[in-house]
Design a protein around this motif. Structure first.
Motif, PDB file in Angstrom:
ATOM      1  N   GLN A  12       0.831  -1.204   0.000  1.00 38.26           N
ATOM      2  CA  GLN A  12       0.000   0.000   0.000  1.00 38.26           C
ATOM      3  C   GLN A  12       0.865   1.253   0.000  1.00 38.26           C
ATOM      4  OE1 GLN A  12      -2.616  -0.482   3.422  1.00 38.26           O
ATOM      5  NE2 GLN A  12      -4.205  -1.352   2.112  1.00 38.26           N
ATOM      6  N   THR A  13       0.276   2.337  -0.424  1.00 37.47           N
ATOM      7  CA  THR A  13       0.962   3.630  -0.377  1.00 37.47           C
ATOM      8  C   THR A  13       1.494   3.881   1.036  1.00 37.47           C
ATOM      9  OG1 THR A  13      -0.379   4.584  -2.132  1.00 37.47           O
ATOM     10  CG2 THR A  13       0.668   6.122  -0.635  1.00 37.47           C
ATOM     11  N   GLY A  14       2.754   4.305   1.085  1.00 37.32           N
ATOM     12  CA  GLY A  14       3.405   4.551   2.373  1.00 37.32           C
ATOM     13  C   GLY A  14       4.141   3.357   2.947  1.00 37.32           C
ATOM     14  N   GLY A  15       3.963   2.209   2.332  1.00 40.57           N
ATOM     15  CA  GLY A  15       4.612   1.002   2.821  1.00 40.57           C
ATOM     16  C   GLY A  15       6.054   0.894   2.368  1.00 40.57           C
ATOM     17  N   SER A  16       6.672  -0.232   2.719  1.00 45.47           N
ATOM     18  CA  SER A  16       8.087  -0.466   2.423  1.00 45.47           C
ATOM     19  C   SER A  16       8.274  -1.840   1.797  1.00 45.47           C
ATOM     20  CB  SER A  16       8.916  -0.390   3.709  1.00 45.47           C
ATOM     21  OG  SER A  16       8.826   0.891   4.288  1.00 45.47           O
ATOM     22  N   LEU A  17       9.315  -1.944   1.012  1.00 41.40           N
ATOM     23  CA  LEU A  17       9.769  -3.215   0.464  1.00 41.40           C
ATOM     24  C   LEU A  17      11.293  -3.182   0.410  1.00 41.40           C
ATOM     25  CD1 LEU A  17       7.447  -3.888  -2.641  1.00 41.40           C
ATOM     26  CD2 LEU A  17       7.517  -5.226  -0.523  1.00 41.40           C
ATOM     27  N   ARG A  18      11.898  -4.354   0.505  1.00 41.04           N
ATOM     28  CA  ARG A  18      13.340  -4.457   0.285  1.00 41.04           C
ATOM     29  C   ARG A  18      13.575  -5.443  -0.841  1.00 41.04           C
ATOM     30  NH1 ARG A  18      18.370  -6.513   4.047  1.00 41.04           N
ATOM     31  NH2 ARG A  18      17.416  -8.557   3.603  1.00 41.04           N
ATOM     32  N   TYR A  59      21.475   8.421  -6.382  1.00 38.36           N
ATOM     33  CA  TYR A  59      20.033   8.223  -6.434  1.00 38.36           C
ATOM     34  C   TYR A  59      19.376   9.166  -7.429  1.00 38.36           C
ATOM     35  CZ  TYR A  59      20.810   5.719  -2.095  1.00 38.36           C
ATOM     36  OH  TYR A  59      21.259   4.822  -1.153  1.00 38.36           O
ATOM     37  N   ALA A  60      18.271   8.697  -7.989  1.00 38.11           N
ATOM     38  CA  ALA A  60      17.406   9.601  -8.741  1.00 38.11           C
ATOM     39  C   ALA A  60      16.782  10.586  -7.757  1.00 38.11           C
ATOM     40  CB  ALA A  60      16.320   8.806  -9.451  1.00 38.11           C
ATOM     41  N   ASP A  61      16.570  11.802  -8.207  1.00 39.21           N
ATOM     42  CA  ASP A  61      16.006  12.820  -7.314  1.00 39.21           C
ATOM     43  C   ASP A  61      14.655  12.381  -6.746  1.00 39.21           C
ATOM     44  OD1 ASP A  61      17.177  15.715  -9.211  1.00 39.21           O
ATOM     45  OD2 ASP A  61      18.165  14.472  -7.693  1.00 39.21           O
ATOM     46  N   SER A  62      13.901  11.640  -7.535  1.00 41.55           N
ATOM     47  CA  SER A  62      12.544  11.265  -7.120  1.00 41.55           C
ATOM     48  C   SER A  62      12.524  10.264  -5.967  1.00 41.55           C
ATOM     49  CB  SER A  62      11.780  10.672  -8.306  1.00 41.55           C
ATOM     50  OG  SER A  62      12.426   9.513  -8.782  1.00 41.55           O
ATOM     51  N   VAL A  63      13.647   9.588  -5.698  1.00 40.19           N
ATOM     52  CA  VAL A  63      13.664   8.584  -4.631  1.00 40.19           C
ATOM     53  C   VAL A  63      14.611   8.962  -3.498  1.00 40.19           C
ATOM     54  CG1 VAL A  63      13.127   6.797  -6.325  1.00 40.19           C
ATOM     55  CG2 VAL A  63      15.497   7.104  -5.565  1.00 40.19           C
ATOM     56  N   PHE A  67      14.636   5.861  -0.664  1.00 41.29           N
ATOM     57  CA  PHE A  67      15.234   4.586  -1.065  1.00 41.29           C
ATOM     58  C   PHE A  67      16.697   4.562  -0.632  1.00 41.29           C
ATOM     59  CE2 PHE A  67      12.427   3.512  -5.033  1.00 41.29           C
ATOM     60  CZ  PHE A  67      11.291   3.750  -4.280  1.00 41.29           C
ATOM     61  N   ALA A  68      17.217   3.366  -0.387  1.00 41.60           N
ATOM     62  CA  ALA A  68      18.621   3.214  -0.037  1.00 41.60           C
ATOM     63  C   ALA A  68      19.177   1.953  -0.678  1.00 41.60           C
ATOM     64  CB  ALA A  68      18.797   3.158   1.475  1.00 41.60           C
ATOM     65  N   ILE A  69      20.284   2.112  -1.385  1.00 39.25           N
ATOM     66  CA  ILE A  69      20.977   0.967  -1.981  1.00 39.25           C
ATOM     67  C   ILE A  69      22.128   0.575  -1.067  1.00 39.25           C
ATOM     68  CG2 ILE A  69      22.486   2.438  -3.396  1.00 39.25           C
ATOM     69  CD1 ILE A  69      22.314   0.252  -5.584  1.00 39.25           C
ATOM     70  N   ASN A  76      27.277 -11.474  -1.316  1.00 39.31           N
ATOM     71  CA  ASN A  76      27.353 -11.139  -2.736  1.00 39.31           C
ATOM     72  C   ASN A  76      25.998 -10.678  -3.265  1.00 39.31           C
ATOM     73  OD1 ASN A  76      29.196 -10.760  -4.848  1.00 39.31           O
ATOM     74  ND2 ASN A  76      28.657 -12.695  -5.819  1.00 39.31           N
ATOM     75  N   THR A  77      25.386  -9.798  -2.498  1.00 38.56           N
ATOM     76  CA  THR A  77      24.022  -9.354  -2.766  1.00 38.56           C
ATOM     77  C   THR A  77      23.947  -7.830  -2.638  1.00 38.56           C
ATOM     78  OG1 THR A  77      23.077 -11.433  -1.978  1.00 38.56           O
ATOM     79  CG2 THR A  77      21.612  -9.540  -2.000  1.00 38.56           C
ATOM     80  N   VAL A  78      23.157  -7.241  -3.516  1.00 38.28           N
ATOM     81  CA  VAL A  78      22.861  -5.808  -3.443  1.00 38.28           C
ATOM     82  C   VAL A  78      21.386  -5.660  -3.104  1.00 38.28           C
ATOM     83  CG1 VAL A  78      22.620  -3.710  -4.830  1.00 38.28           C
ATOM     84  CG2 VAL A  78      24.703  -5.069  -4.987  1.00 38.28           C
ATOM     85  N   TYR A  79      21.090  -4.668  -2.280  1.00 37.14           N
ATOM     86  CA  TYR A  79      19.725  -4.461  -1.812  1.00 37.14           C
ATOM     87  C   TYR A  79      19.218  -3.078  -2.226  1.00 37.14           C
ATOM     88  CZ  TYR A  79      21.013  -8.307   1.279  1.00 37.14           C
ATOM     89  OH  TYR A  79      21.441  -9.512   1.776  1.00 37.14           O
ATOM     90  N   LEU A  80      17.913  -2.968  -2.310  1.00 42.14           N
ATOM     91  CA  LEU A  80      17.274  -1.669  -2.459  1.00 42.14           C
ATOM     92  C   LEU A  80      16.150  -1.603  -1.429  1.00 42.14           C
ATOM     93  CD1 LEU A  80      17.176   1.005  -4.069  1.00 42.14           C
ATOM     94  CD2 LEU A  80      15.331  -0.041  -5.425  1.00 42.14           C
ATOM     95  N   GLN A  81      16.372  -0.817  -0.389  1.00 46.25           N
ATOM     96  CA  GLN A  81      15.345  -0.593   0.604  1.00 46.25           C
ATOM     97  C   GLN A  81      14.471   0.560   0.129  1.00 46.25           C
ATOM     98  OE1 GLN A  81      14.659  -2.234   3.619  1.00 46.25           O
ATOM     99  NE2 GLN A  81      12.830  -0.943   3.604  1.00 46.25           N
ATOM    100  N   MET A  82      13.184   0.298   0.018  1.00 48.31           N
ATOM    101  CA  MET A  82      12.250   1.307  -0.495  1.00 48.31           C
ATOM    102  C   MET A  82      11.225   1.628   0.583  1.00 48.31           C
ATOM    103  SD  MET A  82      11.684  -0.061  -4.390  1.00 48.31           S
ATOM    104  CE  MET A  82      10.749  -1.492  -3.885  1.00 48.31           C
ATOM    105  N   ASN A  83      11.224   2.865   1.032  1.00 47.96           N
ATOM    106  CA  ASN A  83      10.292   3.317   2.062  1.00 47.96           C
ATOM    107  C   ASN A  83       9.363   4.384   1.499  1.00 47.96           C
ATOM    108  OD1 ASN A  83      11.663   1.687   3.962  1.00 47.96           O
ATOM    109  ND2 ASN A  83      13.119   3.338   4.390  1.00 47.96           N
ATOM    110  N   SER A  84       8.280   4.626   2.191  1.00 43.13           N
ATOM    111  CA  SER A  84       7.305   5.664   1.791  1.00 43.13           C
ATOM    112  C   SER A  84       6.926   5.519   0.325  1.00 43.13           C
ATOM    113  CB  SER A  84       7.881   7.060   2.065  1.00 43.13           C
ATOM    114  OG  SER A  84       8.212   7.208   3.423  1.00 43.13           O
ATOM    115  N   LEU A  85       6.581   4.315  -0.037  1.00 40.90           N
ATOM    116  CA  LEU A  85       6.292   4.031  -1.449  1.00 40.90           C
ATOM    117  C   LEU A  85       5.037   4.760  -1.922  1.00 40.90           C
ATOM    118  CD1 LEU A  85       7.311   0.306  -1.456  1.00 40.90           C
ATOM    119  CD2 LEU A  85       8.175   2.028  -3.054  1.00 40.90           C
ATOM    120  N   LYS A  86       5.067   5.114  -3.201  1.00 42.42           N
ATOM    121  CA  LYS A  86       3.976   5.852  -3.839  1.00 42.42           C
ATOM    122  C   LYS A  86       3.480   5.065  -5.057  1.00 42.42           C
ATOM    123  CE  LYS A  86       6.373  10.174  -2.750  1.00 42.42           C
ATOM    124  NZ  LYS A  86       6.949  11.426  -3.319  1.00 42.42           N
ATOM    125  N   PRO A  87       2.247   5.279  -5.483  1.00 43.96           N
ATOM    126  CA  PRO A  87       1.752   4.546  -6.666  1.00 43.96           C
ATOM    127  C   PRO A  87       2.636   4.736  -7.895  1.00 43.96           C
ATOM    128  CG  PRO A  87      -0.079   5.560  -5.506  1.00 43.96           C
ATOM    129  CD  PRO A  87       1.172   6.044  -4.826  1.00 43.96           C
TER     130      PRO A  87
END
Length: 125
Positions: A12-18, A59-63, A67-69, A76-87
């Motif tokens: 949902q909007t405002g949620g997070s994913l990694r 980072y792109a200005d929009s994130v 977001f945090a890489i 041997n893994t790269v992550y993208l933490q995404m917070n405050s997600l938007k549609p």
């Protein structure tokens, strides 16, 4: 060389994913890695990148600020933490890697030799 993304899904909007990008055949610490995203009918859009051994992040200005890489050399893994997600963050997210790109080209999709298969991120309003 294989890059395998995981962690996408519906949130949902405002949620997070990694998102995770696990590499085989390369050592991530010697490569620059990035996340791009793509929606139907559009080009790959730069999201975030980490420059090989130095580990500087971009980072792109929009994130920026949401977001945090990061990179885990032991896994041997790269992550993208995404917070405050938007549609508008809804897209297929791709991991990419390259050993020899120069810093000035880190935001260009054409600079990367290796790509994962993508993982879908859907943000509901």
């Amino acid at each position: 060389v294989q890059l395998v993304e995981s962690g996408g899904g519906l949130v949902q909007t405002g949620g997070s994913l990694r998102l995770s990008c696990a590499a085989s055949g390369i050592t991530f610490s010697a490569y620059s890695a990035a996340w791009f995203r793509q929606v139907p009918g559009k080009e790959h859009e730069f999201v975030a990148a980490i420059f090989r051994s130095a580990g500087n992040t971009y980072y792109a200005d929009s994130v920026k600020g949401r977001f945090a890489i990061s990179r885990d050399s032991a896994k041997n893994t790269v992550y993208l933490q995404m917070n405050s997600l938007k549609p508008e963050n809804t897209a297929v997210y791709y991991c990419a890697a390259d050993r020899s790109l120069i810093l000035s080209s880190i935001r260009r999709a054409g600079s990367y030799d290796y790509w994962g298969q993508g993982t879908q991120v859907t943000v509901s309003s």
